[in-house]
Design an enzyme around this catalytic site. Structure first.
Site, PDB file in Angstrom:
ATOM      1  N   ARG A  42       0.825  -1.266   0.091  1.00 56.98           N
ATOM      2  CA  ARG A  42       0.026  -0.103   0.213  1.00 56.98           C
ATOM      3  C   ARG A  42       0.800   1.313   0.052  1.00 56.98           C
ATOM      4  NH1 ARG A  42      -4.636  -2.272   4.173  1.00 56.98           N
ATOM      5  NH2 ARG A  42      -5.317  -3.454   2.615  1.00 56.98           N
ATOM      6  N   ARG A  83       1.368  -2.060   7.104  1.00 52.07           N
ATOM      7  CA  ARG A  83       0.864  -3.313   7.077  1.00 52.07           C
ATOM      8  C   ARG A  83       0.468  -3.910   6.051  1.00 52.07           C
ATOM      9  NH1 ARG A  83      -4.494  -4.782   7.062  1.00 52.07           N
ATOM     10  NH2 ARG A  83      -5.222  -2.771   7.221  1.00 52.07           N
TER      11      ARG A  83
HETATM   12  C1  LIG Z   1     -12.915   0.163   5.374  1.00 47.23           C
HETATM   13  C2  LIG Z   1     -11.991  -0.739   5.934  1.00 47.23           C
HETATM   14  C3  LIG Z   1     -11.485  -1.765   5.262  1.00 47.23           C
HETATM   15  C4  LIG Z   1     -10.653  -2.627   5.896  1.00 47.23           C
HETATM   16  N1  LIG Z   1     -10.351  -3.943   5.276  1.00 47.23           N
HETATM   17  C5  LIG Z   1      -9.533  -4.920   5.818  1.00 47.23           C
HETATM   18  C6  LIG Z   1      -9.271  -6.072   5.121  1.00 47.23           C
HETATM   19  O1  LIG Z   1      -9.756  -6.398   4.186  1.00 47.23           O
HETATM   20  N2  LIG Z   1      -8.488  -6.877   5.780  1.00 47.23           N
HETATM   21  C7  LIG Z   1      -7.798  -6.642   7.011  1.00 47.23           C
HETATM   22  O2  LIG Z   1      -7.011  -7.446   7.565  1.00 47.23           O
HETATM   23  N3  LIG Z   1      -7.935  -5.391   7.389  1.00 47.23           N
HETATM   24  C8  LIG Z   1      -8.870  -4.308   7.082  1.00 47.23           C
HETATM   25  N4  LIG Z   1      -8.925  -3.372   7.634  1.00 47.23           N
HETATM   26  C9  LIG Z   1      -8.463  -2.952   8.851  1.00 47.23           C
HETATM   27  C10 LIG Z   1      -9.171  -3.812  10.100  1.00 47.23           C
HETATM   28  O3  LIG Z   1     -10.521  -3.570   9.722  1.00 47.23           O
HETATM   29  C11 LIG Z   1      -8.950  -3.103  11.296  1.00 47.23           C
HETATM   30  O4  LIG Z   1      -7.703  -2.800  11.654  1.00 47.23           O
HETATM   31  C12 LIG Z   1      -9.309  -4.000  12.388  1.00 47.23           C
HETATM   32  O5  LIG Z   1     -10.892  -4.397  12.339  1.00 47.23           O
HETATM   33  C13 LIG Z   1      -9.360  -3.539  13.803  1.00 47.23           C
HETATM   34  O6  LIG Z   1      -9.875  -4.124  14.625  1.00 47.23           O
HETATM   35  P1  LIG Z   1     -10.036  -3.854  16.387  1.00 47.23           P
HETATM   36  O7  LIG Z   1     -10.629  -5.190  16.906  1.00 47.23           O
HETATM   37  O8  LIG Z   1      -8.465  -3.618  16.877  1.00 47.23           O
HETATM   38  O9  LIG Z   1     -10.485  -2.515  16.501  1.00 47.23           O
HETATM   39  P2  LIG Z   1     -12.014  -1.953  16.029  1.00 47.23           P
HETATM   40  O10 LIG Z   1     -12.975  -2.882  15.309  1.00 47.23           O
HETATM   41  O11 LIG Z   1     -11.987  -0.703  15.608  1.00 47.23           O
HETATM   42  O12 LIG Z   1     -13.009  -1.879  17.440  1.00 47.23           O
HETATM   43  C14 LIG Z   1     -12.851  -0.998  18.229  1.00 47.23           C
HETATM   44  C15 LIG Z   1     -13.803  -1.371  19.672  1.00 47.23           C
HETATM   45  O13 LIG Z   1     -13.372  -0.359  20.636  1.00 47.23           O
HETATM   46  C16 LIG Z   1     -14.619   0.249  21.073  1.00 47.23           C
HETATM   47  N5  LIG Z   1     -14.153   1.335  21.498  1.00 47.23           N
HETATM   48  C17 LIG Z   1     -13.382   2.402  20.872  1.00 47.23           C
HETATM   49  N6  LIG Z   1     -12.875   3.239  21.680  1.00 47.23           N
HETATM   50  C18 LIG Z   1     -13.635   3.434  22.736  1.00 47.23           C
HETATM   51  C19 LIG Z   1     -13.886   3.894  24.148  1.00 47.23           C
HETATM   52  N7  LIG Z   1     -13.124   4.932  24.538  1.00 47.23           N
HETATM   53  N8  LIG Z   1     -14.578   3.233  24.960  1.00 47.23           N
HETATM   54  C20 LIG Z   1     -15.084   2.183  24.776  1.00 47.23           C
HETATM   55  N9  LIG Z   1     -15.265   1.579  23.571  1.00 47.23           N
HETATM   56  C21 LIG Z   1     -14.338   2.150  22.739  1.00 47.23           C
HETATM   57  C22 LIG Z   1     -15.488   0.466  19.666  1.00 47.23           C
HETATM   58  O14 LIG Z   1     -16.976   0.539  20.288  1.00 47.23           O
HETATM   59  C23 LIG Z   1     -15.177  -1.156  19.151  1.00 47.23           C
HETATM   60  O15 LIG Z   1     -15.987  -1.918  19.739  1.00 47.23           O
HETATM   61  C24 LIG Z   1      -9.831  -2.353   7.103  1.00 47.23           C
HETATM   62  C25 LIG Z   1     -10.266  -1.156   7.829  1.00 47.23           C
HETATM   63  C26 LIG Z   1     -11.046  -0.315   7.146  1.00 47.23           C
HETATM   64  C27 LIG Z   1     -11.306   1.191   7.648  1.00 47.23           C
END
Ligand SMILES: Cc1cc2nc3c(=O)[nH]c(=O)nc-3n(C[C@H](O)[C@H](O)[C@H](O)COP(=O)(O)OP(=O)(O)OC[C@H]3O[C@@H](n4cnc5c(N)ncnc54)[C@H](O)[C@@H]3O)c2cc1C
Ligand code: FES
Lengths: 262, 646
Positions: free
Chosen positions: B338, B442
């Site tokens: 990327r 990444r």
């Molecule tokens: C459009 C898009 C497409 C993507 N496509 C891909 C893909 O095809 N393949 C891939 O590997 N990755 C992809 N990614 C990246 C990937 O989706 C994310 O990096 C990953 O899902 C993050 O997961 P996470 O569980 O760390 O956090 P998140 O899914 O962001 O979850 C965060 C959680 O924390 C909670 N939260 C946040 N702040 C607070 C707070 N202060 N208090 C309480 N709760 C809070 C939210 O409610 C949520 O439940 C993509 C990202 C985007 C934006």
């Protein structure tokens, strides 16, 4: 094609004016009412929620309270947004969520009526925000396959015919927005429940708990005050993911076979 | 100075994780019930961790700001998830996935962590299939794969263009099952505002109920942050509107080191910015680069005519198109990583070859449609094409898509050791919130893999090594002075925000700040710009705290107040990003310092000086943080210059 491009360019440059009639309600206990707002110079490329953002900025400028609405991904997948627009869940366009609706779908000078989902199991929290935790409760009642982390077989030891996998995926596309309930005159959650039941019914992994699952989920749905399904098909017509009524038929078969064998 | 100890197990790379698990401390079932764990965030990382720890018998409380865990930002992931299954027989292996990830990360990630990630990747696919995740299949009924950038094998599993949704719903199902069983207590519409530390250990959090405005204390033996990335600092990004950096920022201010804050991923294929009312940018999945070809006109006058609306893409004959990725990187072509693809797009647009508004390039499917037929393309990318059409009002089956890079993901995050524990004992960070596995860039389809690896297969082990030492600690009381103090501080901060009653809305300030961040700490960075950013962000902080206007009151639902808290933190985080970018006098991965490039415009690393993780330690308001360096030693692979040309 060139005509199409020409048209879209003309539309792109013309900004529009709207009259908005929006449901305002301070909290769950308060009485709600419609408020009317005028909004000028909105680009047709603006999304519906961006249009509400613009309205809110103007309200804040006037020291008024902005309109509350649920939203997060703004790309049609999280299921958070859901507005009842001119009498239709997610508005006039087909197969999309409110956040994917664009102002080019309206005409300059239109009056747009915006309401929250109206259904007993989805009480209003504030303005256009409703409480959809009933959907979580239905899933908690059995909308999963009971496997713990680890100790599962290699993924390719469970072959699934491609056609079945595709149907399972069609059903699994549900985003849990609640448009089906809002569209239904009985506030039935059949399409939502059927989508989950049907997804697992199409997969070998789902068979073990199939009977128990459908019984528990349907029971929970009834308990939470969702209405009966009278096959009007309004849910399918308004579903942003175009989930088909055939899943309800499949769930009914699952349900009858479960009760029959119980 | 504190020496950072990553606690990497001894032994050969391939044995480290097995050895760790064999010798770590465990907690017996009777004690598990007595131990409380707080998990903030229920995206892929948090939901999978909460479900797995609940299954093990721990007493878990989980929090998210949405109305349901099913709506976490992870839901939006489109393209897929990597694993080293080698189902295609195309030469994949755990080692190759490990190697590609290290190389893709431009040699700025830890070998041991990345190897473990590759090692557990296969178990993730098994787990998800067992949960009923409807991955794409071939006619024989077995799982299908596609290719993603930075790899020469097909190792990406997918569920149409909705992979994140399906994986999250799988984890949400597992979580729901534990909620029903009572092992996990779920708090929705709850935002963590502060971390509580008692005797040097993380012991709880303070939350605000987003419906009632109530401030609540929650105590536990350990706290896990799974709150995702901070890409929304830039205002316009592909992240969900509510994604924020506040939880990790509060942890930083309480003593957790922040690692590599400047490492931000800019995704090459997003729908370009088209209006000043715009609230977010939409990603067009990297998977599209399997079949789409990226180009701009070869002749400047053609590009100018297109921008003026006098020509359209179809008017440009084949020989006048510059497929610049295929030209510059023949070995990987459109599937370069990327950072490389983003910079190449910027380079063409800056040179005057951009189309659309000038800040756009074409992603063209004509060849693929001719080769495979419209149906196949529709089957593969139907929902993405529909999404594109809804936004732009143009039909990508007929005219090429227009795309431009946008902020997408943050490799930086809270520093964690091999056990995913931060520098605060008892505080863990998983998923995008930590910095651990992706180095300076990444690879596509690896965030889902890492989030689920952390939540299903790593944390449930490593947290026990810590909790085994806590079995004698009785339940923590929320009446402790530390909780009182933290709650008071939060209430004061909220009253202060509410009382400013200035002239500008939160969005106005956020937008202005985000643009500056994009211009000065975005795709291309240089010393002058970064210094300018640092001064300018200080002014923005003053402007924010002196001139913000939040209507309504703090009791009850108030989205403006929620946003204000997040933006206040973003501005401070932006300062740290600029500081880190200034310190790192090299280009690597997503971090491109214009002073450090080869004559062909490729990133130039300085391994001798910068082969380290920068871990920043907070020193107090308006004081410069201290930089700690975790040296990265490559024991098992040879560090090379990243080359996607041959
Ligand atoms: C459009 C898009 C497409 C993507 N496509 C891909 C893909 O095809 N393949 C891939 O590997 N990755 C992809 N990614 C990246 C990937 O989706 C994310 O990096 C990953 O899902 C993050 O997961 P996470 O569980 O760390 O956090 P998140 O899914 O962001 O979850 C965060 C959680 O924390 C909670 N939260 C946040 N702040 C607070 C707070 N202060 N208090 C309480 N709760 C809070 C939210 O409610 C949520 O439940 C993509 C990202 C985007 C934006
Ligand atoms: S905001 Fe996520 S579906 Fe509309």
């Amino acid at each position: 094609m060139s005509l199409l491009r020409y048209r879209s360019e003309i539309i792109k440059f013309k900004e529009m004016n709207f009259t908005l009639k929006i449901w305002r309600q301070e909290n769950a206990r308060a009485k709600g009412r419609f408020e009317t707002y005028q909004l000028q110079d909105i680009s047709p490329d603006c999304s519906f929620l961006e249009m509400l953002d613009i309205l809110n900025q103007q309200l804040i400028d006037k020291f008024e309270k902005p309109v509350c609405f649920d939203h997060d991904c703004r790309e049609g997948i999280c299921g958070a947004c859901g507005l009842y627009i001119n009498g239709r869940p997610h508005g006039p366009d087909k197969g999309i969520t409110t956040c994917q609706l664009h102002m080019r779908k309206f005409k300059d000078g239109d009056t747009i009526v915006v309401e929250p989902w109206r259904a007993k199991p989805f009480p209003v929290i504030k303005d256009l925000v409703v409480d959809r935790s009933a959907f979580d409760k239905i899933i908690q009642a059995g909308g999963f396959i009971s496997v713990n982390t680890g100790g599962v077989p290699d993924a390719n030891t469970i072959p699934v015919p491609r056609k079945n996998a595709d149907i399972a995926m069609d059903a699994a596309a549900c985003i849990g927005c609640g448009a089906c309930v809002a569209a239904c005159k009985n506030a039935s959650a059949m399409l939502f429940v059927a989508a989950k039941v049907s997804q697992f019914a199409m997969l070998p992994q789902g068979q073990v708990e199939a009977k128990e699952r459908v019984l528990k989920m349907v029971q929970k749905m009834d308990e939470l005050g969702f209405g009966n399904c009278t096959n009007t098909g309004a849910c399918e017509a308004e579903c942003p993911k175009e989930i088909s009524l055939s899943h309800i038929a499949r769930m009914n078969r699952e349900y009858f076979s479960a009760t029959f064998n119980a | 100075m504190i020496r950072l100890n990553a606690k990497i197990p001894e032994g050969p790379l391939a044995d480290k994780w097995t050895r760790y698990k064999a010798t770590q401390k465990l907690v017996n079932p009777a004690n598990k019930r007595k131990l409380d764990i707080i998990i903030v965030g229920t995206g892929l990382a948090g939901a999978s961790a909460a479900a797995s720890l609940g299954e093990l018998g721990f007493n878990v409380s989980a929090f998210c700001y949405q109305d349901s865990p099913r709506r976490a930002h992870s839901i939006a992931a489109q393209g897929g998830i990597n694993a080293a299954k080698n189902y295609r027989n195309d030469g994949d292996s755990v080692y190759r996935l490990f190697y590609d990830t290290i190389k893709g990360g431009d040699y700025r990630s830890r070998e041991a962590n990345v190897y473990r990630l590759a090692e557990v990747s296969n178990a993730i696919i098994d787990q998800c299939v067992a949960q009923g995740v409807p991955f794409a299949r071939e006619y024989g009924g077995l799982l299908d794969n596609r290719s993603f950038g930075g790899a020469q094998v097909s190792r990406t599993f997918y569920a149409r263009g909705q992979t994140g949704q399906q994986l999250l719903l799988g984890a949400y199902g597992a979580l729901s099952r534990q909620i029903a069983k009572g092992t996990v207590k779920m708090f929705t519409r709850s935002e963590m505002l502060d971390l509580v530390i008692v005797d040097g250990k993380a012991r709880g959090i303070i939350t605000r109920n987003l419906v009632t405005g109530e401030i609540t204390r929650h105590a536990a033996h350990a706290v896990v942050l799974a709150t995702g990335g901070y890409g929304n600092a830039f205002f316009l990004s592909t992240n969900a509107m509510g994604s924020n950096g506040s939880a990790i920022w509060q942890a930083y201010k309480k003593g957790a080191f922040f690692a590599n804050p400047a490492f931000v991923q800019i995704h090459p294929t997003c729908i370009p910015v088209h209006g000043d009312y715009q609230s977010k940018l939409t990603l067009m999945s990297e998977s599209l680069r399997n079949d789409g070809r990226i180009w701009v006109p070869k002749k400047k006058e053609d590009a100018e005519a297109i921008r003026a609306g006098k020509l359209s893409s179809v008017d440009i004959p084949e020989e006048d198109r510059d497929y610049y990725l295929e030209r510059r990187y023949p070995a990987f072509g459109n599937l370069v990583p990327r950072d490389v693809a983003s910079r190449a797009a910027k380079e063409r647009c800056d040179a005057g070859y951009g189309v659309g508004t000038g800040l756009a390039v074409y992603l063209d499917f004509t060849d693929a449609i001719n080769r495979l037929g419209k149906n196949v393309i529709e089957e593969r990318y139907g929902n993405l094409f529909q999404m594109y059409e809804k936004i732009t009002d143009e039909n990508p089956y007929k005219t090429p898509m227009m795309i431009y890079p946008a902020i997408h993901y943050t490799m930086g995050g809270i520093w964690v050791d091999y056990e995913l524990m931060t520098t605060i004992p008892g505080l863990f960070a998983i998923g995008e919130a930590n910095f651990s596995d992706h180095g300076a860039n990444r690879l596509g389809a690896s965030a889902l893999m890492q989030g689920l690896a952390d939540g299903y297969f790593v944390l449930p082990y490593t947290i026990q090594n810590y909790l085994a030492g806590e079995i004698m600690t009785p339940r923590i009381s929320t009446s402790l002075q530390e909780f009182q103090d933290a709650e008071n501080a939060i209430s004061e901060r909220i009253s202060r925000l509410m009382s400013i009653k200035g002239k500008r809305t939160v969005d106005q300030i956020h937008r202005e700040f985000g643009m500056k961040l994009w211009d000065l700490v975005g795709m291309g960075r240089n010393k002058d710009g970064l210094q300018q950013a640092l001064t300018s962000f200080k002014d923005m902080k003053d402007e924010f705290w002196g001139n913000i206007r939040i209507p309504g009151d703090a009791a009850g639902m108030n989205p403006e107040l929620e946003k204000a808290g997040r933006v206040a933190d973003f501005i401070e985080l932006g300062e740290l990003m600029a500081l880190d970018a200034l310190n790192r006098e090299e280009s690597c991965g997503g971090h491109f310092r214009e002073e450090h490039q080869t004559p062909e415009g490729e990133a130039m690393r300085h391994d001798g000086k910068f082969m380290y993780v920068s871990a920043w330690e907070y020193q107090g308001k308006d004081k410069e943080p201290i930089l700690h360096k975790e040296n990265i030693d490559y024991e098992f692979i040879k560090v090379q210059v990243r080359n996607y040309k041959i």
